[in-house]
Scaffold this active site. Structure first.
Site, PDB file in Angstrom:
ATOM      1  N   CYS A 178     -48.575  -8.039   0.425  1.00  0.00           N
ATOM      2  CA  CYS A 178     -47.615  -7.124   1.070  1.00  0.00           C
ATOM      3  C   CYS A 178     -48.228  -6.173   2.096  1.00  0.00           C
ATOM      4  CB  CYS A 178     -46.875  -6.334   0.002  1.00  0.00           C
ATOM      5  SG  CYS A 178     -45.793  -7.383  -0.989  1.00  0.00           S
ATOM      6  N   LYS A 183     -44.295  -3.844  -8.448  1.00  0.00           N
ATOM      7  CA  LYS A 183     -45.739  -3.996  -8.260  1.00  0.00           C
ATOM      8  C   LYS A 183     -46.192  -5.188  -9.083  1.00  0.00           C
ATOM      9  CE  LYS A 183     -46.574   0.152  -9.967  1.00  0.00           C
ATOM     10  NZ  LYS A 183     -45.222   0.623 -10.234  1.00  0.00           N
TER      11      LYS A 183
HETATM   12  N1  LIG Z   1     -45.198 -10.171  -4.235  1.00  0.00           N
HETATM   13  C1  LIG Z   1     -44.867  -8.892  -4.255  1.00  0.00           C
HETATM   14  O1  LIG Z   1     -45.477  -8.065  -4.937  1.00  0.00           O
HETATM   15  C2  LIG Z   1     -43.701  -8.401  -3.442  1.00  0.00           C
HETATM   16  C3  LIG Z   1     -43.179  -7.117  -3.697  1.00  0.00           C
HETATM   17  C4  LIG Z   1     -42.103  -6.689  -2.956  1.00  0.00           C
HETATM   18  C5  LIG Z   1     -41.566  -7.487  -1.960  1.00  0.00           C
HETATM   19  N2  LIG Z   1     -42.100  -8.715  -1.713  1.00  0.00           N
HETATM   20  C6  LIG Z   1     -41.490  -9.552  -0.682  1.00  0.00           C
HETATM   21  O2  LIG Z   1     -40.651 -10.514  -1.322  1.00  0.00           O
HETATM   22  C7  LIG Z   1     -40.675 -11.747  -0.608  1.00  0.00           C
HETATM   23  C8  LIG Z   1     -41.138 -12.874  -1.516  1.00  0.00           C
HETATM   24  O3  LIG Z   1     -42.460 -12.596  -1.904  1.00  0.00           O
HETATM   25  P1  LIG Z   1     -43.170 -13.413  -3.083  1.00  0.00           P
HETATM   26  O4  LIG Z   1     -44.496 -12.784  -3.293  1.00  0.00           O
HETATM   27  O5  LIG Z   1     -42.220 -13.554  -4.210  1.00  0.00           O
HETATM   28  O6  LIG Z   1     -43.346 -14.840  -2.360  1.00  0.00           O
HETATM   29  P2  LIG Z   1     -43.870 -16.206  -2.983  1.00  0.00           P
HETATM   30  O7  LIG Z   1     -44.579 -16.886  -1.900  1.00  0.00           O
HETATM   31  O8  LIG Z   1     -44.526 -15.946  -4.289  1.00  0.00           O
HETATM   32  O9  LIG Z   1     -42.506 -16.985  -3.315  1.00  0.00           O
HETATM   33  C9  LIG Z   1     -41.628 -17.495  -2.354  1.00  0.00           C
HETATM   34  C10 LIG Z   1     -40.938 -18.725  -2.958  1.00  0.00           C
HETATM   35  O10 LIG Z   1     -39.889 -19.146  -2.083  1.00  0.00           O
HETATM   36  C11 LIG Z   1     -39.834 -20.566  -2.154  1.00  0.00           C
HETATM   37  N3  LIG Z   1     -39.058 -21.055  -1.013  1.00  0.00           N
HETATM   38  C12 LIG Z   1     -39.388 -21.084   0.296  1.00  0.00           C
HETATM   39  N4  LIG Z   1     -38.384 -21.616   1.023  1.00  0.00           N
HETATM   40  C13 LIG Z   1     -37.391 -21.904   0.162  1.00  0.00           C
HETATM   41  C14 LIG Z   1     -36.095 -22.455   0.303  1.00  0.00           C
HETATM   42  N5  LIG Z   1     -35.601 -22.795   1.489  1.00  0.00           N
HETATM   43  N6  LIG Z   1     -35.343 -22.644  -0.794  1.00  0.00           N
HETATM   44  C15 LIG Z   1     -35.813 -22.294  -2.012  1.00  0.00           C
HETATM   45  N7  LIG Z   1     -37.029 -21.756  -2.216  1.00  0.00           N
HETATM   46  C16 LIG Z   1     -37.811 -21.571  -1.136  1.00  0.00           C
HETATM   47  C17 LIG Z   1     -41.286 -20.980  -2.192  1.00  0.00           C
HETATM   48  O11 LIG Z   1     -41.428 -22.304  -2.673  1.00  0.00           O
HETATM   49  C18 LIG Z   1     -41.863 -19.926  -3.127  1.00  0.00           C
HETATM   50  O12 LIG Z   1     -41.820 -20.352  -4.471  1.00  0.00           O
HETATM   51  C19 LIG Z   1     -41.583 -11.511   0.598  1.00  0.00           C
HETATM   52  O13 LIG Z   1     -40.797 -11.114   1.688  1.00  0.00           O
HETATM   53  C20 LIG Z   1     -42.451 -10.362   0.142  1.00  0.00           C
HETATM   54  O14 LIG Z   1     -42.944  -9.600   1.226  1.00  0.00           O
HETATM   55  C21 LIG Z   1     -43.150  -9.199  -2.446  1.00  0.00           C
END
Ligand SMILES: NC(=O)c1ccc[n+]([C@@H]2O[C@H](COP(=O)([O-])OP(=O)(O)OC[C@H]3O[C@@H](n4cnc5c(N)ncnc54)[C@H](O)[C@@H]3O)[C@@H](O)[C@H]2O)c1
Length: 451
Positions: free
Chosen positions: A267, A157
């Site tokens: 999410c 979370k």
């Molecule tokens: N944020 C949350 O609370 C949460 C919780 C559980 C699951 N998730 C899931 O986890 C995943 C990531 O979420 P997030 O919130 O961390 O996303 P985010 O947008 O904060 O981070 C994603 C990162 O990936 C990088 N990226 C994109 N393409 C790339 C590549 N080819 N090579 C290297 N880096 C690359 C981006 O620059 C960015 O920094 C999603 O699927 C989300 O649904 C998120």
């Protein structure tokens, strides 16, 4: 173990840092050069309690590295996590373009046997797609490495992410063979040492669906309670009493029963939409979830309409203070935050809006863009100066027990909208405020005071 984490956002950065914290050697890779530069300097690009000191410590101990070069991060790695974004596509399905691109790059750049673990939230069957892309890419370049793919959705979370990762309720992993299951046990046992049964190793598709099922269930509880709250407003009942009474049934439980201005975040909205889409693709219409989204959109508007209605639909010449822009306390994440709908509604009705948030202000102003009539202040009390009304949108701790005597003196009108049911009707009435909240009509709160 040597670990590569691809994508250094909320999930990837916490995953990489916490795995380094327990002794692994972790290289986090991101395309965003600015982010990587900050991280190399021990500065966290996101606000997450407790994260920055851990980054600093693990950088110092040379267990944690940051790079923009995927090939470098994969050198000698046993495991590569995919933690890139899966935002909502135009038709509601999850946009898998980032995940596919990473799969192709891993196939191109890996230089040894590897377990690729998909941590991003992805629809059922995505690990099969990732697997196929990697195998095709390896084949095309004549590489003979054993690269396998597992699913390991993340349940942290925001606002409590470090603690959630280090002390999880459960860890879910989906694999296709015993060797990968063993590697995952080796990786994760340390986090569930208190109770190893918290580690669920299942098939890949079930693992992928556990994540969507969990988020969809939580979103459903919120929308369900928000609808009950609206009924409370009409029939003269108190949603907080209803919540407490319902929640003490062990079959229901107390969590996620709070009424409010609707759920937001990166999410729940997109994951509910993506699960609905998966259902449609497989000929299973997920009717409950379709209504969950509709109810949530309606609740955000309902919350904003309380303010508009109070001023008879015309907010020209009125100044409204907003406390809380992030989608929840403890994070600077503003994606799909209810504050967006609420502020846009107030601006459309002619209001001047002054926003405050302890951490989310910069992201919010970027997300919503520059809007005529919307400004921000760094101090919560500055927001209420000469305001006609104060709206609590996000229940940050610093907003929970503010000095209402001071607020009353600073404001032009003594009107508060408590969209998180945090404040005391009794105290605010005693100080001469007009007080409105969610699902607790005045007459019933007044009556309950006598009980
Ligand atoms: N944020 C949350 O609370 C949460 C919780 C559980 C699951 N998730 C899931 O986890 C995943 C990531 O979420 P997030 O919130 O961390 O996303 P985010 O947008 O904060 O981070 C994603 C990162 O990936 C990088 N990226 C994109 N393409 C790339 C590549 N080819 N090579 C290297 N880096 C690359 C981006 O620059 C960015 O920094 C999603 O699927 C989300 O649904 C998120």
């Amino acid at each position: 173990m040597r670990i590569s984490v691809v994508g250094t956002g909320y999930v990837g950065l916490v995953t990489g840092t916490c795995l380094a914290e327990v002794g692994h050697t972790v290289t986090c890779v991101d395309l965003d050069e600015k982010k990587v530069k900050m991280l190399k300097e021990s500065r966290s690009p996101i606000y997450e309690p407790g994260l920055e000191p851990l980054i600093q410590l693990n950088l110092e101990h040379e267990r944690l590295f940051f790079t923009t070069n995927l090939e470098e991060s994969l050198k000698g790695a046993d495991v590569a996590f995919v933690a890139v974004g899966t935002p909502e596509g135009e038709d509601g399905s999850a946009d898998l373009s980032y995940v596919r691109a990473v799969a192709k790059s891993i196939g191109d750049k890996c230089s040894g046997n590897l377990l690729v673990i998909v941590k991003s939230t992805v629809p059922v069957g995505t690990c099969d797609v990732v697997d196929n892309i990697i195998q095709d890419t390896l084949k095309a370049r004549g590489a003979k490495y054993r690269v396998t793919v597992g699913s390991n959705p993340e349940f942290l979370k925001e606002g409590a992410a470090v603690n959630d990762f280090l002390h999880p309720d459960r860890i879910v992993a989906g694999v296709t063979n015993e060797q990968d299951a063993e590697l995952l046990r080796e990786l994760y046992t340390v986090f569930v040492i208190d109770d190893p049964s918290k580690l669920f190793i299942v098939d890949r598709r079930s693992s992928e669906l556990i994540k969507y099922g969990s988020n969809a269930m939580l979103a459903t509880r919120i929308s369900f309670m928000n609808e009950l709250a609206r009924l409370c407003e009409k029939v003269g009942a108190d949603i907080d009493n209803v919540r407490r009474g319902m929640g003490s049934d062990a079959r229901i439980g107390r969590k996620f029963l709070w009424a409010g201005p609707g759920y937001g975040g990166s999410c729940f909205p997109k994951d509910v939409a993506a699960l609905v889409k998966t259902g449609d693709q497989f000929g299973v219409s997920l009717e409950i979830l379709k209504s969950v989204t509709t109810a949530n959109e309606s609740q955000k508007k309902h919350a904003a309409s309380k303010v508009v209605r109070h001023f008879h639909g015309n907010l020209k010449g009125k100044t409204i203070a907003i406390w809380g822009l992030a989608f929840k306390p403890g994070t600077d994440d503003v994606r799909e935050a209810p504050a967006i709908t609420i502020i846009e509604t107030l601006l459309d009705a002619g209001a001047t809006v002054i926003g405050h948030d302890p951490k989310g202000q910069d992201n919010f102003s970027r997300e919503i863009g520059s809007k005529k009539g919307l400004t921000y202040v760094d101090n919560a009390y500055d927001a209420v100066k000469n305001a006609d009304a104060l709206v609590l949108v996000t229940e940050w701790p610093e907003y929970k027990r503010p000095n209402f005597e001071k607020i009353g003196m600073l404001m032009r009108g003594k009107i508060v909208f408590d969209l998180r049911n945090q404040w005391s009707f009794k105290n605010l009435k005693a100080l001469g405020f007009h007080y409105e909240c969610i699902g607790r009509p005045d007459e019933i709160m007044a009556q309950n005071l006598k009980l």
